[in-house]
Design an enzyme around this catalytic site. Structure first.
Site: not given
Length: 423
Positions: A134, A136, A141, A207, A248, A261, A357
């Site tokens: 994943d 970022y 965001h 997300e 988190q 997650k 996201t």
């Protein structure tokens, strides 16, 4: 231009206005019925076309496909054939569905066996996912979240505009749209508490992401360049990367997301090929400071895909809470893959990579409730009069996405999931 992308193509199969599944799409997925086991298919209009039936009746003769390639429970073996071969298959399906072609249209016996209404079938997880990463990669965001916790002056971490930041997630808990799940539990710690407590997540969030899937392996130690990346990426799905914000917050230092997650991530069932999205590429944002040489790329490699998120409380109508776009990514998929492999990391067929996201520059384009409600300080009103700071039990979150240009629409359908109470 790829043959199946021709905007002038029309199909003899009825395609309703604003359908995500035009003849220019030809996505790939896995479906099943009460009497049929999982097998490969494509979507056209409101219908599912069984590719196993087409193969058994000789419609792919001359393409030199492995026997029973469409009888598999996932698309991994098909994707592993490589993009040159899967492109031939997509072009052949397009030919068969084109309005002037009667090969399939006039074969009543095969038509009866091969076509199903989408509402009459069950969609399965389209791939077996060996590994999940994943990223970022949406600047807005990252800025929004950083502003909440560090202020606008220090919102972006020093490395953010130099590398596509990412982490390795859990592949086993990636599930297909329609798979309901229970609210996760874990440790949380209130700011004014001396000790953590254990219980259900209170700040459950969606997300809004896109995910890409690789179809080619690189040997351990051999990086994939941005120039080579296209041949490794088969296609895209919508991705809801659920996040337990309170869990988190307590766990992420020093090693990042963990239990917050890995309880569930949902993908849409149809994989829209990278080929099908080629007409919808756009330029990305200017990258400043200049990126290092291995992250440079040529051409327009961002995608103009309109994205939407709705929340449907149990027993009531849906309320749209976000309208965003995949084009807002700072780092594109070529850069993400190049960075992921620059140290020699080996990719596998079926690996899934989340975009991170996706948030646009304005509040209606934010891609999570954390941002939309600004940490819960600005609740969103639902159509039934209730309010949401984060996602409640009984809520179904629905994400949709499509690209549209010159009267041609290529879409993903939707990814939806309902939150059940914690066990």
């Amino acid at each position: 231009m790829i043959k199946a992308n021709d905007p002038k193509l029309k199909s003899w199969v009825e395609v309703p206005a604003n359908s995500d599944f035009s003849i220019q799409n030809i996505p790939f997925g896995i479906f099943k019925t009460d009497s049929l086991g999982p097998r490969a298919a494509t979507a056209i209009g409101t219908q599912v076309l069984d590719l196993m039936v087409l193969e058994q009746n000789g419609y792919f003769e001359g393409l030199d496909l492995p026997e029973n390639i469409f009888a598999q429970p996932t698309l991994n073996t098909f994707m592993e054939l490589g993009k040159a071969k899967t492109r031939q298959v997509r072009n052949r399906i397009s030919d068969l569905l084109e309005e002037g072609n009667t090969e399939l249209k006039n074969n009543a016996e095969v038509l009866k066996e091969a076509f199903f209404e989408q509402s009459d079938v069950g969609m399965c997880m389209p791939i077996q996912v060996p590994n999940y990463t994943d990223f970022y990669s949406s600047e807005q965001h990252a800025f929004n979240v950083g502003t909440m916790f560090r202020g606008p002056e220090n919102a972006l971490m020093p490395n953010w505009k130099h590398i596509p930041v990412g982490y390795h997630g859990r592949a086993s808990s990636i599930v297909v749209s329609g798979t309901d799940f229970h609210r996760p539990k874990g440790q949380t710690k209130a700011d004014d508490a001396d000790m953590p407590s254990f219980g259900p997540c209170r700040l459950l969030d969606f997300e809004l992401e896109m995910g890409f899937i690789t179809c080619k392996e690189n040997p351990l130690g051999e990086p994939v360049s941005t120039a080579e990346a296209d041949e490794y990426i088969f296609g895209f799905v919508l991705l809801n990367d659920w996040s337990a914000r309170d869990i988190q917050k307590w766990e992420y230092v020093p090693l990042g997301p963990f239990l917050a997650k890995n309880f569930a991530s949902h993908v849409s069932p149809w994989i829209v090929t990278m080929d099908a999205l080629e007409p919808f590429t756009v330029a990305g944002p200017a990258q400043d400071p200049e990126v290092l040489p291995y992250l440079k790329y040529e051409g327009d490699k961002h995608f103009d895909v309109k994205l939407q998120v709705g929340i449907q409380p149990e027993g009531t109508e849906e309320t749209v809470v976000s309208n965003s776009n995949f084009k807002y990514m700072y780092w594109n998929v070529k850069q993400q893959l190049a960075h992921h492999t620059v140290n020699g990391c080996n990719m596998q067929v079926g690996d899934l990579y989340g975009s991170g996201t996706i948030s646009g520059p304005t509040k209606p384009e934010y891609g999570s409730m954390l941002e939309i409600t600004w940490r819960g300080s600005e609740p969103v009103k639902m159509a039934d009069g209730s309010e949401r700071k984060f996602i409640q039990d009984g809520d179904t979150v629905i994400m949709r996405g499509h690209a549209e240009k010159g009267g041609v629409r290529v879409g993903f359908g939707e990814v939806a999931a309902k939150v059940l109470p914690a066990k």
